[in-house]
Design a protein around this motif. Structure first.
Motif, mmCIF file in Angstrom:
data_model
loop_
_atom_site.group_PDB
_atom_site.id
_atom_site.type_symbol
_atom_site.label_atom_id
_atom_site.label_comp_id
_atom_site.label_asym_id
_atom_site.label_seq_id
_atom_site.Cartn_x
_atom_site.Cartn_y
_atom_site.Cartn_z
ATOM 1 N N ILE A 72 37.650 47.638 33.156
ATOM 2 C CA ILE A 72 37.937 46.691 34.225
ATOM 3 C C ILE A 72 39.441 46.475 34.257
ATOM 4 N N GLN A 73 40.054 46.838 35.359
ATOM 5 C CA GLN A 73 41.488 46.658 35.550
ATOM 6 C C GLN A 73 41.716 45.419 36.418
ATOM 7 N N VAL A 74 42.455 44.455 35.890
ATOM 8 C CA VAL A 74 42.732 43.226 36.628
ATOM 9 C C VAL A 74 44.233 43.108 36.859
ATOM 10 N N SER A 75 44.598 42.841 38.101
ATOM 11 C CA SER A 75 45.999 42.571 38.432
ATOM 12 C C SER A 75 46.121 41.094 38.783
ATOM 13 N N LEU A 76 47.020 40.403 38.081
ATOM 14 C CA LEU A 76 47.206 38.975 38.307
ATOM 15 C C LEU A 76 48.482 38.711 39.093
ATOM 16 N N ASN A 77 48.435 37.668 39.916
ATOM 17 C CA ASN A 77 49.622 37.227 40.641
ATOM 18 C C ASN A 77 50.544 36.400 39.756
ATOM 19 N N ASN A 78 49.951 35.746 38.761
ATOM 20 C CA ASN A 78 50.757 34.879 37.895
ATOM 21 C C ASN A 78 51.389 35.688 36.769
ATOM 22 N N SER A 79 52.254 35.061 36.028
ATOM 23 C CA SER A 79 52.928 35.746 34.915
ATOM 24 C C SER A 79 52.037 35.685 33.684
ATOM 25 N N PHE A 80 51.568 36.826 33.256
ATOM 26 C CA PHE A 80 50.694 36.915 32.090
ATOM 27 C C PHE A 80 51.506 37.362 30.887
ATOM 28 N N ASP A 81 51.527 36.523 29.862
ATOM 29 C CA ASP A 81 52.283 36.809 28.647
ATOM 30 C C ASP A 81 51.308 37.095 27.512
ATOM 31 N N PRO A 82 51.027 38.377 27.220
ATOM 32 C CA PRO A 82 50.059 38.710 26.175
ATOM 33 C C PRO A 82 50.478 38.215 24.802
ATOM 34 N N TYR A 102 39.250 32.828 33.466
ATOM 35 C CA TYR A 102 39.380 31.389 33.701
ATOM 36 C C TYR A 102 39.020 30.601 32.442
ATOM 37 N N SER A 103 37.915 30.961 31.808
ATOM 38 C CA SER A 103 37.447 30.242 30.620
ATOM 39 C C SER A 103 38.461 30.283 29.488
ATOM 40 N N GLU A 104 39.227 31.385 29.411
ATOM 41 C CA GLU A 104 40.207 31.528 28.345
ATOM 42 C C GLU A 104 41.611 31.102 28.767
ATOM 43 N N GLY A 105 41.733 30.544 29.962
ATOM 44 C CA GLY A 105 43.011 29.981 30.390
ATOM 45 C C GLY A 105 44.026 30.984 30.903
ATOM 46 N N LEU A 106 43.600 32.212 31.211
ATOM 47 C CA LEU A 106 44.532 33.214 31.736
ATOM 48 C C LEU A 106 44.773 33.031 33.225
ATOM 49 N N ASN A 148 46.951 43.321 33.846
ATOM 50 C CA ASN A 148 48.355 43.686 34.119
ATOM 51 C C ASN A 148 48.839 44.796 33.190
ATOM 52 N N GLY A 149 47.946 45.751 32.949
ATOM 53 C CA GLY A 149 48.284 46.900 32.119
ATOM 54 C C GLY A 149 48.134 46.679 30.633
ATOM 55 N N PHE A 150 47.759 45.452 30.213
ATOM 56 C CA PHE A 150 47.628 45.152 28.783
ATOM 57 C C PHE A 150 46.156 45.063 28.417
ATOM 58 N N GLU A 151 45.774 45.813 27.384
ATOM 59 C CA GLU A 151 44.379 45.812 26.946
ATOM 60 C C GLU A 151 44.063 44.537 26.169
ATOM 61 N N ASP A 203 44.809 33.330 41.575
ATOM 62 C CA ASP A 203 45.687 33.997 40.616
ATOM 63 C C ASP A 203 45.365 35.482 40.457
ATOM 64 N N VAL A 204 44.213 35.901 40.981
ATOM 65 C CA VAL A 204 43.784 37.294 40.841
ATOM 66 C C VAL A 204 44.124 38.071 42.111
ATOM 67 N N GLU A 205 44.891 39.119 41.924
ATOM 68 C CA GLU A 205 45.267 39.975 43.060
ATOM 69 C C GLU A 205 44.211 41.023 43.320
ATOM 70 N N ALA A 206 43.677 41.641 42.247
ATOM 71 C CA ALA A 206 42.675 42.693 42.416
ATOM 72 C C ALA A 206 41.899 42.887 41.118
ATOM 73 N N VAL A 207 40.625 43.286 41.258
ATOM 74 C CA VAL A 207 39.784 43.662 40.120
ATOM 75 C C VAL A 207 39.126 44.983 40.457
ATOM 76 N N GLU A 208 39.294 45.967 39.596
ATOM 77 C CA GLU A 208 38.692 47.277 39.818
ATOM 78 C C GLU A 208 37.926 47.695 38.571
ATOM 79 N N PHE A 209 36.688 48.147 38.782
ATOM 80 C CA PHE A 209 35.870 48.615 37.665
ATOM 81 C C PHE A 209 35.665 50.111 37.768
ATOM 82 N N ASN A 210 36.066 50.823 36.716
ATOM 83 C CA ASN A 210 35.866 52.264 36.636
ATOM 84 C C ASN A 210 34.671 52.516 35.720
ATOM 85 N N GLU A 211 33.536 52.810 36.332
ATOM 86 C CA GLU A 211 32.316 52.988 35.544
ATOM 87 C C GLU A 211 32.416 54.186 34.613
#
Length: 264
Positions: A63-73, A40-44, A17-20, A50-58
């Motif tokens: 790896i850019q991940v967009s989540l449907n849930n509220s992610f609080d870094p 999943y293993s880390e509880g995110l 969600n834009g956060f590294e 909960d995952v809207e999209a995963v894109e990998f830019n080689e």
């Protein structure tokens, strides 16, 4: 046997969600599975939904991940970091106390030691990156019908995250699967398996004392040193039975904290 090449590892930047989150050293293969498994293993995330999209830019190794849930870094990184033991020393945000609060595993599935040894051998023959380089870890799930699915990586934790991510994406039922790994089963490895809900974990090598204690608490069967006709059963949940020597796996010696080692 001479190996043809060296194992590869790449710095991969995980952005949610834009956060590294961090830069991880990974083998450039099955990275979408890894992203799902790690999150999943880390509880995110709680499920693949909960995952809207995963894109990998080689090109950028991102790896850019967009989540449907509220992610609080801030909430995530306010937790105490726990550095994992062994290869590629990673970080987990789950303490042993956190893991003890995981749901205890419930499964009626039973497996013979000869079956697990056979599948461990099949697993070893289906690790092309290891066979090519001699320097890779692997993780494998045994499906209900006996078919296996394998994932490999330079790190044992990464390989397990990849296979969990695969199972998560396929909506597989963990209590009907067996997890096999080439790496040592330490407490953080056990926590990954426990969070997903695997009832049986097998390894080519050892399990740590802390992992075995957690496995007993969470009702998970752990079998180590699956090699040839050898195995060490660390727990006594009744899901693994010895058809190799006739020795009872759920013996009082195991309940006292000892282990049962099978040679044949």
């Amino acid at each position: 046997m001479l190996k043809k090449g060296c194992p590869d590892e790449y710095p991969i930047n995980l952005v949610v969600n834009g956060f590294e989150i961090a830069v991880f050293q990974l083998t450039n293969q099955d990275l979408v599975d890894w992203a799902y498994g790690y999150l999943y293993s880390e509880g995110l995330i709680d499920s693949a939904n909960d995952v809207e999209a995963v894109e990998f830019n080689e090109g950028t190794g991102t790896i850019q991940v967009s989540l449907n849930n509220s992610f609080d870094p801030e909430q995530m990184f306010s937790k105490k970091k726990h550095y994992t033991a062994g290869c590629g020393r990673g970080v987990t945000f789950f303490s042993m106390t956190d893991v003890k609060n995981f749901k205890k595993v419930s499964s009626r599935e039973k497996y013979s030691l000869s079956y697990l040894l056979k599948k461990r051998s099949e697993f070893a023959q289906n690790t092309p990156l290891y066979l090519e380089t001699g320097g890779m870890h692997g993780a494998c799930i045994i499906h209900e019908d006996g078919i296996i699915t394998v994932r490999e990586d330079i790190g044992r934790h990464n390989a397990v995250d990849k296979i969990i991510g695969y199972a998560l994406r396929k909506r597989l039922q963990p209590e009907r699967l067996v997890l096999l790994t080439t790496g040592r089963v330490s407490y953080e490895m056990l926590s990954k398996a426990a969070k997903f809900g695997f009832a049986v974990i097998g390894s080519r090598t050892a399990a740590t004392k802390q992992a075995v204690q957690l496995a007993r608490f969470l009702n998970i069967e752990v079998v180590g040193y699956l090699r040839g006709k050898m195995a060490t059963v660390y727990t006594s949940s009744g899901r693994v039975y010895d058809d190799v020597t006739g020795t009872t796996v759920t013996s009082k010696s195991i309940e006292r904290g000892e282990v049962l080692t099978i040679f044949n």
